[in-house]
Structure formats: structure tokens, C-alpha cells
Write a protein that holds these residues in place. Structure first.
Motif, mmCIF file in Angstrom:
data_model
loop_
_atom_site.group_PDB
_atom_site.id
_atom_site.type_symbol
_atom_site.label_atom_id
_atom_site.label_comp_id
_atom_site.label_asym_id
_atom_site.label_seq_id
_atom_site.Cartn_x
_atom_site.Cartn_y
_atom_site.Cartn_z
ATOM 1 N N ASP A 3 -5.369 3.024 -1.540
ATOM 2 C CA ASP A 3 -5.060 1.619 -1.790
ATOM 3 C C ASP A 3 -4.025 1.444 -2.893
ATOM 4 N N ASN A 4 -3.963 2.398 -3.818
ATOM 5 C CA ASN A 4 -3.035 2.306 -4.932
ATOM 6 C C ASN A 4 -1.839 3.233 -4.770
ATOM 7 N N ARG A 5 -1.711 3.826 -3.620
ATOM 8 C CA ARG A 5 -0.698 4.852 -3.400
ATOM 9 C C ARG A 5 0.710 4.273 -3.459
ATOM 10 N N VAL A 75 4.163 -2.447 -7.047
ATOM 11 C CA VAL A 75 5.450 -1.837 -7.365
ATOM 12 C C VAL A 75 5.782 -0.700 -6.407
ATOM 13 N N ALA A 76 4.916 -0.424 -5.440
ATOM 14 C CA ALA A 76 5.203 0.612 -4.449
ATOM 15 C C ALA A 76 6.431 0.225 -3.641
ATOM 16 N N ALA A 171 -2.390 18.010 -6.968
ATOM 17 C CA ALA A 171 -3.043 16.948 -7.733
ATOM 18 C C ALA A 171 -3.273 15.796 -6.764
ATOM 19 N N PRO A 172 -4.506 15.524 -6.360
ATOM 20 C CA PRO A 172 -4.749 14.486 -5.346
ATOM 21 C C PRO A 172 -4.212 13.122 -5.729
ATOM 22 N N HIS A 173 -4.125 12.837 -7.037
ATOM 23 C CA HIS A 173 -3.603 11.558 -7.507
ATOM 24 C C HIS A 173 -2.083 11.571 -7.617
#
Length: 285
Positions: A3-5, A75-76, A171-173
Motif C-alpha cells: 500500500d505504501n510502495r 509521492v509515488a 530488503a523487503p522494504h
């Protein structure tokens, strides 16, 4: 993180979808047009086009669309910018990856990666240093510290940029995609070891042109030996659950490529909108 990607290519994969992309020239007008295109990402082509970091920075600014940002509340970027650098894997280059990342791209594709050492260098070049013993230490990051421009472009504070500017899926994030091009018999022979031993390779993009040259069938992409070499690459990527890409997707082969499990489909900008629509319909979204 879906959702924040911020990285639209990674977002598509996390949602179980293939990502669609195209190469782009490094110029302002093309970049502005690409922002409204139906892609998940674009790749600024700097291997066979001039390596122009200043021009890349300008192009990235022209991809910013304040109206889209305001309407989305995020901002994506609407289309995620990546860069293919000129240096081959064998050159063990670091500064080109550092410079395009410092302009603000969300990933680096390195051509002609053929060995574990070359792949390791490609990942390390995209990572900041960590204290020894820290989580996800290897590959040890060697990217120099100069985040101001990239953080501003991403719309983040520098601390938030540091937190997100790591390599996915190691790093998954992380929001940075490291791609390697597999385009020689040597690379195919070493690919299993590369994907076993180098965490952080998120994409293997098949270089059909150079691969067909090396096999003796220049640009004969449907030749049985070329297709068999590509099949070996795809099977190895599937074994390691790494996305495999094709840079010559068109209306005639998109269904086959999707059926074979390609996850990064690139088509020529002049005819790609129809291919993207066709591909997404075939993929069921």
C-alpha cells in the motif's frame, strides 16, 4: 509495504501482476510524454545512447506531475523511472550506478553481467554502507553518500530516503530494483550460481540481441537455439523466484511470454500502448 510502495514495478509484482515498461530517451519531452503512458516503469536507455547524467536529472524533473501527486495523495511516481547504465558487468563499474541513483531513479539495470562477482558488484553499487554485523549486511554497500537530490525527487526527508533506498527483495522494504542483463552463454551457465549466491538481484532482463549474436544467429529471436537459451534463463529465474524480463515484447509474442512466466515486458514506445493493453487483458487485469 504494497500500500505504501513507491516503486511501481515492485508494486505490480507484489500484487501478482506482470510489470510493463519501455526504454526511453534521456530528454525532457520524451520524459514528459512517458509520465502519461500506461506503464509501470520506464528505463532511461544510457547504454547505447549518451551517458548524460545532467540530462537524466532534467528528464526526471519533467516526469513530475503536481496534479497527479495532488490527486493521488502519494509521492509515488505514476510511472517509475529506472536507468540502464553503459558499463558492462565485467567493467565492475560503481560510479555510474551511484550517479543515476543520486539523480533519483528507482533502479539500475547493468548490461552484460556474466559472473557471481559482477552481479555482487552490481548490487553493492546500489547500497549504502552498513555497520558490520547489521542486518542484511551482505552484499556490503559501496554507494557513496550524497542523497540530497534523490531524496528531494522522491519527496522524502533524507532519513526516510535512507530507510527506503535499499535493494529489494534483499530488503523487503527497499524501493530500489537491481536488474542484470543475461546476454551470453557464459551468463546462462553461471546464472544458477548468481541467483543462489547474490541476494538482491530483483530482475534478470534477457538481452536477446547480444545473446543471438553470441549464438551465431543475430536478431533471429525465433531461432530454436535462441529460444532454447532463453528457456534456460527463464527456468533458472523461476527456480529462484526472480523476475525475468523481455525487451522485445510485441503483439505477436506477448501471449507466449506471459504464458512462459515473464514478469517484466518491454515494448517499443511507438507501438507499446496497444501491447500493454493486450498484455494486461491476457494477464487478467
Amino acid at each position: 509495504m504494497t500500500d505504501n510502495r513507491l516503486n511501481g514495478v515492485i508494486r505490480a509484482w507484489e500484487q501478482g501482476k506482470p510489470a510493463f515498461a519501455a526504454f526511453s530517451k534521456v530528454d525532457k519531452l520524451t520524459a514528459q510524454e512517458m509520465t502519461d503512458a500506461p506503464y509501470d516503469g520506464i528505463v532511461f536507455e544510457m547504454e547505447h545512447n549518451p551517458y548524460d547524467v545532467g540530462g537524466l536529472g532534467d528528464a526526471l524533473q519533467y516526469m513530475l506531475n503536481r496534479k497527479m501527486i495532488a490527486e493521488s495523495g502519494s509521492v509515488a511516481p505514476s510511472v517509475t523511472p529506472l536507468a540502464r547504465i553503459p558499463a558492462n558487468g565485467a567493467e565492475m563499474n560503481q560510479f555510474q550506478a551511484k550517479q543515476v541513483l543520486d539523480r533519483g531513479v528507482y533502479g539500475v539495470i547493468t548490461p552484460h553481467v556474466s559472473t557471481v562477482e559482477q552481479a555482487w558488484n552490481a548490487v553493492a553499487s546500489c547500497r549504502y554502507a552498513k555497520p558490520k554485523g547489521a542486518a542484511l549486511y551482505e552484499p556490503k554497500g559501496i554507494r557513496g553518500d550524497g542523497p540530497a537530490t534523490a531524496a528531494r525527487y522522491w519527496g522524502l526527508s533524507q532519513p526516510d530516503y535512507y530507510a527506503k533506498a535499499d535493494v529489494w527483495p534483499l530488503a523487503p522494504h527497499g524501493e530500489l530494483l537491481v536488474g542484470m542483463m543475461c546476454e551470453s552463454p557464459e551468463a546462462i551457465d553461471n546464472l544458477d550460481d548468481i541467483l543462489s549466491d547474490v541476494p538482491g538481484i530483483g530482475l534478470v532482463l534477457i538481452g536477446e540481441g547480444d545473446l543471438s549474436q553470441a549464438l551465431g544467429y543475430p536478431r533471429q529471436y525465433e531461432h530454436p537455439e535462441v529460444l532454447d537459451a532463453m528457456r534456460r534463463i527463464v527456468e533458472t529465474c523461476h527456480k529462484h523466484k526472480v523476475a525475468v524480463g523481455n525487451p522485445h515484447t510485441n503483439a505477436k509474442n506477448v501471449e507466449r511470454l506471459l504464458g512462459e512466466g515473464y514478469k517484466f515486458l518491454m515494448s517499443a514506445p511507438s507501438r507499446s500502448y496497444g501491447v500493454v493493453g493486450q498484455g494486461r487483458e491476457l494477464a487478467g487485469y
